[in-house]
Design a protein around this motif. Structure first.
Motif, mmCIF file in Angstrom:
data_model
loop_
_atom_site.group_PDB
_atom_site.id
_atom_site.type_symbol
_atom_site.label_atom_id
_atom_site.label_comp_id
_atom_site.label_asym_id
_atom_site.label_seq_id
_atom_site.Cartn_x
_atom_site.Cartn_y
_atom_site.Cartn_z
ATOM 1 N N THR A 22 1.979 -9.120 4.409
ATOM 2 C CA THR A 22 3.344 -8.858 3.953
ATOM 3 C C THR A 22 3.317 -8.123 2.619
ATOM 4 O O THR A 22 4.033 -7.144 2.424
ATOM 5 C CB THR A 22 4.132 -10.174 3.817
ATOM 6 O OG1 THR A 22 4.204 -10.800 5.096
ATOM 7 C CG2 THR A 22 5.535 -9.930 3.298
ATOM 8 N N ALA A 23 2.469 -8.595 1.711
ATOM 9 C CA ALA A 23 2.359 -7.943 0.407
ATOM 10 C C ALA A 23 1.832 -6.519 0.553
ATOM 11 O O ALA A 23 2.292 -5.602 -0.128
ATOM 12 C CB ALA A 23 1.443 -8.750 -0.508
ATOM 13 N N LEU A 24 0.887 -6.324 1.461
ATOM 14 C CA LEU A 24 0.327 -4.988 1.661
ATOM 15 C C LEU A 24 1.327 -4.049 2.327
ATOM 16 O O LEU A 24 1.354 -2.853 2.042
ATOM 17 C CB LEU A 24 -0.953 -5.069 2.496
ATOM 18 C CG LEU A 24 -2.128 -5.772 1.840
ATOM 19 C CD1 LEU A 24 -3.289 -5.859 2.811
ATOM 20 C CD2 LEU A 24 -2.536 -5.071 0.566
ATOM 21 N N MET A 25 2.157 -4.577 3.225
ATOM 22 C CA MET A 25 3.123 -3.728 3.923
ATOM 23 C C MET A 25 4.359 -3.457 3.079
ATOM 24 O O MET A 25 5.117 -2.530 3.377
ATOM 25 C CB MET A 25 3.532 -4.363 5.240
ATOM 26 C CG MET A 25 2.443 -4.315 6.274
ATOM 27 S SD MET A 25 2.978 -4.888 7.894
ATOM 28 C CE MET A 25 3.920 -6.353 7.535
ATOM 29 N N ALA A 26 4.570 -4.230 2.056
ATOM 30 C CA ALA A 26 5.756 -4.034 1.220
ATOM 31 C C ALA A 26 5.752 -2.647 0.578
ATOM 32 O O ALA A 26 6.804 -2.126 0.222
ATOM 33 C CB ALA A 26 5.834 -5.119 0.160
ATOM 34 N N SER A 118 -6.204 2.669 2.483
ATOM 35 C CA SER A 118 -4.936 3.218 2.005
ATOM 36 C C SER A 118 -5.126 4.011 0.712
ATOM 37 O O SER A 118 -4.563 5.101 0.560
ATOM 38 C CB SER A 118 -3.937 2.086 1.780
ATOM 39 O OG SER A 118 -2.752 2.561 1.211
ATOM 40 N N VAL A 119 -5.913 3.473 -0.213
ATOM 41 C CA VAL A 119 -6.177 4.179 -1.477
ATOM 42 C C VAL A 119 -6.911 5.489 -1.212
ATOM 43 O O VAL A 119 -6.557 6.539 -1.757
ATOM 44 C CB VAL A 119 -6.981 3.286 -2.458
ATOM 45 C CG1 VAL A 119 -7.460 4.087 -3.649
ATOM 46 C CG2 VAL A 119 -6.137 2.113 -2.916
ATOM 47 N N ALA A 140 4.190 5.785 -5.756
ATOM 48 C CA ALA A 140 4.602 4.537 -5.097
ATOM 49 C C ALA A 140 3.502 4.029 -4.171
ATOM 50 O O ALA A 140 3.149 2.842 -4.198
ATOM 51 C CB ALA A 140 5.893 4.749 -4.325
ATOM 52 N N VAL A 141 2.937 4.915 -3.368
ATOM 53 C CA VAL A 141 1.873 4.509 -2.440
ATOM 54 C C VAL A 141 0.627 4.090 -3.204
ATOM 55 O O VAL A 141 0.014 3.057 -2.911
ATOM 56 C CB VAL A 141 1.554 5.653 -1.444
ATOM 57 C CG1 VAL A 141 0.327 5.334 -0.623
ATOM 58 C CG2 VAL A 141 2.739 5.917 -0.547
ATOM 59 N N PHE A 142 0.250 4.872 -4.205
ATOM 60 C CA PHE A 142 -0.971 4.588 -4.953
ATOM 61 C C PHE A 142 -0.882 3.259 -5.699
ATOM 62 O O PHE A 142 -1.783 2.423 -5.610
ATOM 63 C CB PHE A 142 -1.271 5.729 -5.932
ATOM 64 C CG PHE A 142 -2.500 5.501 -6.754
ATOM 65 C CD1 PHE A 142 -3.753 5.674 -6.191
ATOM 66 C CD2 PHE A 142 -2.414 5.092 -8.075
ATOM 67 C CE1 PHE A 142 -4.902 5.454 -6.936
ATOM 68 C CE2 PHE A 142 -3.550 4.872 -8.825
ATOM 69 C CZ PHE A 142 -4.801 5.052 -8.257
ATOM 70 N N ILE A 147 -1.946 -2.740 -6.341
ATOM 71 C CA ILE A 147 -1.526 -4.152 -6.349
ATOM 72 C C ILE A 147 -2.196 -4.896 -5.200
ATOM 73 O O ILE A 147 -2.682 -6.015 -5.364
ATOM 74 C CB ILE A 147 0.017 -4.259 -6.277
ATOM 75 C CG1 ILE A 147 0.634 -3.732 -7.573
ATOM 76 C CG2 ILE A 147 0.455 -5.697 -6.010
ATOM 77 C CD1 ILE A 147 2.134 -3.557 -7.518
ATOM 78 N N GLY A 148 -2.244 -4.270 -4.026
ATOM 79 C CA GLY A 148 -2.934 -4.869 -2.880
ATOM 80 C C GLY A 148 -4.417 -5.050 -3.157
ATOM 81 O O GLY A 148 -5.021 -6.063 -2.769
#
Length: 183
Positions: A22-26, A118-119, A140-142, A147-148
Motif C-alpha cells: 500500500t505504501a509503495l503503491m501510494a 522503480s528507482v 513525485a515518482v523518484f 520513501i519506499g
C-alpha cells in the motif's frame, strides 16, 4: 507455537506485506495528484487524469483494507484455517518474536526489489527523456520511491525492534493475570 498461532502469524505477516505494498503503491496516487496540480487542466485530459487518479486510489485503498482485515481478524481466520489442537507443533525455543523477526526482513527484501526497479526505471527514463531533472512528475515518482526504499531498508535491518513493538502492541492493555485487591 500451536497451529493457530502459526496461522495467525502468517495472516499478520501477509498483512504487513499488504501495508508495505500500500505504501509503495501510494506513489501512483501522489503522481496523479501532482500531475493534476501542475497544469493538466489546460490540455483537455483533466477528466482522464482524474479518472486514473480515482482508480489508483481505489486500488490502494483495497490493498489497505485487505491488510487491515488480515491484521485485525488474523486469529479468526486462523481458527477457520487450522484445527484448535493445543499441542505445540514447533520447538519451544521458536517464539512468535523469532518468526516475526525472520518474516519482516523477507517482506523488506520483496519490497526492496520492487522499489529498486522503480528507482532504476525512473532514473533511466529521466536520463533518456528530453525532460529535466526538476520535472514535478519525475520528482513525485523518484521521492516516493525513496520513501519506499527507506521503508524496505527499515524492515530488513530493523526487524527485531519492529517484532518486539508488534508483540508489545498485541499485549498492551491485556490483564496480565494479576488480580486486583480493590473490590
Amino acid at each position: 507455537m500451536t497451529r493457530q498461532e502459526i496461522a495467525t502469524l502468517a495472516c499478520k505477516i501477509l498483512a504487513v506485506w499488504m501495508f508495505v505494498q500500500t505504501a509503495l503503491m501510494a506513489y501512483t496516487v501522489v503522481n496523479a495528484v501532482v500531475s493534476l496540480l501542475i497544469g493538466v487542466f489546460g490540455n483537455g485530459r483533466f477528466g482522464a487524469d482524474l479518472a486514473a487518479a480515482g482508480f489508483a486510489s481505489i486500488h490502494v485503498l483495497i490493498m489497505l483494507l485487505i491488510g487491515l482485515v488480515l491484521w485485525f481478524k488474523g486469529s479468526t481466520l486462523a481458527a477457520r484455517m487450522v484445527s484448535d489442537d493445543p499441542t505445540p507443533v514447533t520447538r519451544p525455543e521458536m517464539t512468535q518474536e523469532a518468526v516475526l523477526a525472520v518474516a519482516l526482513p523477507a517482506v523488506g527484501v520483496f519490497a526492496l526489489i520492487s522499489v529498486v526497479r522503480s528507482v532504476a526505471t525512473s532514473i533511466i527514463h529521466m536520463s533518456l527523456a528530453e525532460g529535466t531533472w526538476a520535472s514535478p512528475r519525475w520528482q513525485a515518482v523518484f521521492w516516493s520511491s525513496m520513501i519506499g526504499l527507506a521503508l524496505a531498508i527499515w524492515l530488513i535491518f530493523g526487524s527485531r525492534g519492529i517484532a518486539r513493538f508488534v508483540l508489545w502492541v498485541r499485549t498492551a492493555g491485556v490483564n496480565s493475570g494479576v488480580k486486583s485487591t480493590d473490590a
